[in-house]
Design an enzyme around this catalytic site. Sequence first.
Site, short mmCIF file in Angstrom:
data_model
loop_
_atom_site.label_atom_id
_atom_site.label_comp_id
_atom_site.label_asym_id
_atom_site.label_seq_id
_atom_site.Cartn_x
_atom_site.Cartn_y
_atom_site.Cartn_z
N TYR A 130 0.85 -1.19 0.00
CA TYR A 130 0.00 0.00 0.00
C TYR A 130 0.88 1.23 0.00
O TYR A 130 1.78 1.36 0.84
CB TYR A 130 -0.91 0.00 1.24
CG TYR A 130 -1.76 1.24 1.37
CD1 TYR A 130 -2.83 1.46 0.52
CD2 TYR A 130 -1.48 2.19 2.35
CE1 TYR A 130 -3.61 2.60 0.63
CE2 TYR A 130 -2.25 3.33 2.49
CZ TYR A 130 -3.32 3.53 1.62
OH TYR A 130 -4.09 4.65 1.74
N ASP A 140 9.36 2.73 -0.81
CA ASP A 140 8.37 3.34 0.07
C ASP A 140 8.70 2.90 1.49
O ASP A 140 8.34 1.80 1.92
CB ASP A 140 6.96 2.90 -0.35
CG ASP A 140 5.88 3.47 0.57
OD1 ASP A 140 6.22 4.08 1.61
OD2 ASP A 140 4.68 3.28 0.26
N LYS A 181 5.60 9.03 9.00
CA LYS A 181 5.39 8.47 10.33
C LYS A 181 6.45 8.89 11.34
O LYS A 181 6.30 9.90 12.01
CB LYS A 181 5.23 6.96 10.23
CG LYS A 181 4.02 6.56 9.37
CD LYS A 181 3.72 5.09 9.41
CE LYS A 181 2.59 4.71 8.49
NZ LYS A 181 1.27 5.23 8.90
#
Length: 427
Positions: free
Chosen positions: A142, A237, A265
């Site tokens: 994702y 990613d 994050k």
Amino acid sequence: MSKNQELFERAQRTIPGGVNSPVRAFRSVGGTPRFIERAQGAYFWDADGKRYIDYIGSWGPMILGHVHPEVLDAVQRVLANGFSFGAPTEAEIEIAEEICKLVPSIEQVRMVSSGTEATMSALRLARGFTNRSRIIKFEGCYHGHADSLLVKAGSGLLTFGNPTSAGVPADIAKHTTVLEYNNVEQLNEAFSAFGAEIASVIVEPVAGNMNLVRATPEFLNALRERCNEYGSVLIFDEVMCGFRVALGGAQQVYGIKPDLTCLGKVIGGGMPAAAFGGRRDIMAHLAPLGGVYQAGTLSGNPIAVAAGLKTLQLIQRPCFYDDLAKQTRKLVDGLTRAARDAKVPFSADSIGGMFGLYFMDSVPGSFAQIQQGDTKRFNAFFHAMLDAGVYFAPSAFEAGFVSSAHDDGIIDATVDAARGAFASLAA
């Protein structure tokens, strides 16, 4: 009726599904979402006042635990100066320098506000740099909710991808080819067929959104070799695994340099911050230097930068990652023993401060293997642990996270609770 239930019913009147991100709705596990009121260290408390050991950590950012005093102090010191300027600050330079120091593949970096912005912008940059359109992604990875990334595998190898969300035009999805994670043969076939069209390959080197699944070294080496051979841009990613699995991210663990890296994050310390960066010659194509446009009013927001910069400084303490990995391994080993004692099919894995729990006999290596897990058993385990005051991800397809605040007592309490949960599954 509990306050959590009251809040959920109230939320559904004004918020679609009652939540602002789908997994929070508990749809896959059933039951009522917990509305969180406060957090401290390795714990948070819901609207009914119940305390939980937190293993989602805001889905990764809280690597130091919640409300770390030094991060809190860093944020409070900048609050009085203003919330947002829409103009450059020295702190933006400082966090950029820190990121470039810690991740050697990154020569220049651009701050944004979310992981979706980072991946979307990196792909646009790769396309602008190569003057090509096709991208390759992998099933189960994702990369945010940009249109070209909400695509699943087509009906057969090398067919066009199919949108996984309403509202994604087929004309956009057709530029995305979706392959099986860790499948080198498929990767080689795709480059043989489309190599001259491929602008970029984007991959989670440690996947966290189909649960925790590690890339094999052979797979990542093949990615690097094919991108070198065909002039395609390799994007890692690391929004989730960056600064989570090692100080230099998964690329440090595997010893492979991507051309671009997406981060998020941890670099926000719990505030909305993300970034993408990489080779200087590629980054030079970004506006205002080049023709690839990207902008954001809140990019480099001073409050988010303060939280992120202090977090990046604190995780460089001696033995920080050794201790974090040790505690995470202690958790998964304890859970595995508890499941084995109860004769429940179960396996687990961890890397750095990330972990995966699988209700199957062996650790999976692809999305197809993940789907073979016993989701009904996971759901029962999730609720048993929730009742015992332990909050794991409310989905069998999400990784978990340990922070430096998860001490031996907290890990032991979790494993003790799991013994009862596994025993109830075996009954």
